[in-house]
Scaffold this motif. Structure first.
Motif, PDB file in Angstrom:
ATOM      1  N   TYR A 175      19.912 -11.550  12.085  1.00 56.42           N
ATOM      2  CA  TYR A 175      19.422 -11.617  13.465  1.00 56.42           C
ATOM      3  C   TYR A 175      20.083 -10.594  14.383  1.00 56.42           C
ATOM      4  O   TYR A 175      20.269 -10.857  15.569  1.00 56.42           O
ATOM      5  CB  TYR A 175      19.606 -13.043  14.015  1.00 56.42           C
ATOM      6  N   ASN A 176      20.422  -9.448  13.844  1.00 57.75           N
ATOM      7  CA  ASN A 176      21.028  -8.361  14.627  1.00 57.75           C
ATOM      8  C   ASN A 176      22.246  -8.825  15.415  1.00 57.75           C
ATOM      9  O   ASN A 176      22.517  -8.334  16.507  1.00 57.75           O
ATOM     10  CB  ASN A 176      20.009  -7.726  15.579  1.00 57.75           C
ATOM     11  N   LYS A 234      22.755 -11.565  17.021  1.00 57.27           N
ATOM     12  CA  LYS A 234      22.456 -12.285  18.262  1.00 57.27           C
ATOM     13  C   LYS A 234      21.983 -13.713  17.975  1.00 57.27           C
ATOM     14  O   LYS A 234      20.982 -13.930  17.288  1.00 57.27           O
ATOM     15  CB  LYS A 234      21.395 -11.546  19.058  1.00 57.27           C
ATOM     16  N   LYS A 237      20.658 -15.600  20.119  1.00 60.17           N
ATOM     17  CA  LYS A 237      19.369 -15.745  20.798  1.00 60.17           C
ATOM     18  C   LYS A 237      18.219 -15.454  19.839  1.00 60.17           C
ATOM     19  O   LYS A 237      17.209 -16.171  19.830  1.00 60.17           O
ATOM     20  CB  LYS A 237      19.308 -14.803  22.003  1.00 60.17           C
ATOM     21  N   ASN A 238      18.368 -14.441  18.998  1.00 59.60           N
ATOM     22  CA  ASN A 238      17.319 -14.106  18.035  1.00 59.60           C
ATOM     23  C   ASN A 238      17.126 -15.231  17.021  1.00 59.60           C
ATOM     24  O   ASN A 238      16.003 -15.523  16.611  1.00 59.60           O
ATOM     25  CB  ASN A 238      17.647 -12.805  17.308  1.00 59.60           C
ATOM     26  N   ALA A 284      15.390 -18.098  18.851  1.00 58.81           N
ATOM     27  CA  ALA A 284      13.985 -17.718  19.063  1.00 58.81           C
ATOM     28  C   ALA A 284      13.184 -17.895  17.771  1.00 58.81           C
ATOM     29  O   ALA A 284      12.041 -18.375  17.808  1.00 58.81           O
ATOM     30  CB  ALA A 284      13.896 -16.284  19.555  1.00 58.81           C
ATOM     31  N   ALA A 285      13.780 -17.551  16.639  1.00 59.44           N
ATOM     32  CA  ALA A 285      13.098 -17.727  15.354  1.00 59.44           C
ATOM     33  C   ALA A 285      12.837 -19.204  15.082  1.00 59.44           C
ATOM     34  O   ALA A 285      11.761 -19.574  14.595  1.00 59.44           O
ATOM     35  CB  ALA A 285      13.916 -17.111  14.227  1.00 59.44           C
TER      36      ALA A 285
END
Length: 126
Positions: free
Chosen positions: A90-91, A93, A95-96, A99-100
């Protein structure tokens, strides 16, 4: 924190016991705990040596007995694994990742409400 090696399922099982004991352990103590596995001393010694090589354990000699201690806490391990997971998928993050979960309908409305409440509470601590 240094880059740790990945734990196999068996290595994780051994580390969970060592973390739970929260004291130095010997091969004989671990053999007794894992007696249902039928491990020989050489098998367990190999597992412990791999855990030392991967940075999870340290070993000290007292008389003729080796004592093994965790090189990090379970909490430190979880933090390291979480950072590695986020970085790889998730790079880096969170947040990513969240979000997924939302995009894949993995979070219920109750889950989202709990997270909002938690974030609000945590934000107020700073």
């Amino acid at each position: 924190m240094k880059n740790l090696g990945r734990l196999s399922e068996t290595e994780m099982e051994v580390m969970e016991v060592i973390w739970e004991l929260a004291t130095s352990v010997t091969v004989n103590q671990l053999l007794d705990i894992f007696k249902t596995k039928g491990w020989k001393t050489s098998t367990l010694s190999t597992i412990l040596n791999r855990l030392i090589e991967k940075g999870f354990l340290t070993k000290s000699l007292n008389g003729k007995v080796n004592y093994y201690d965790p090189a990090l806490t379970l909490s430190e391990y979880k933090k390291s694994e979480t950072q590695s997971f986020l970085s790889r998928l998730y790079n880096g993050k969170a947040k990513n990742f969240i979000a997924a979960l939302v995009d894949e309908d993995e979070l219920s409305k109750d889950d989202i409400a709990e997270l909002k409440e938690w974030f609000t509470r945590e934000d107020g601590k700073k």
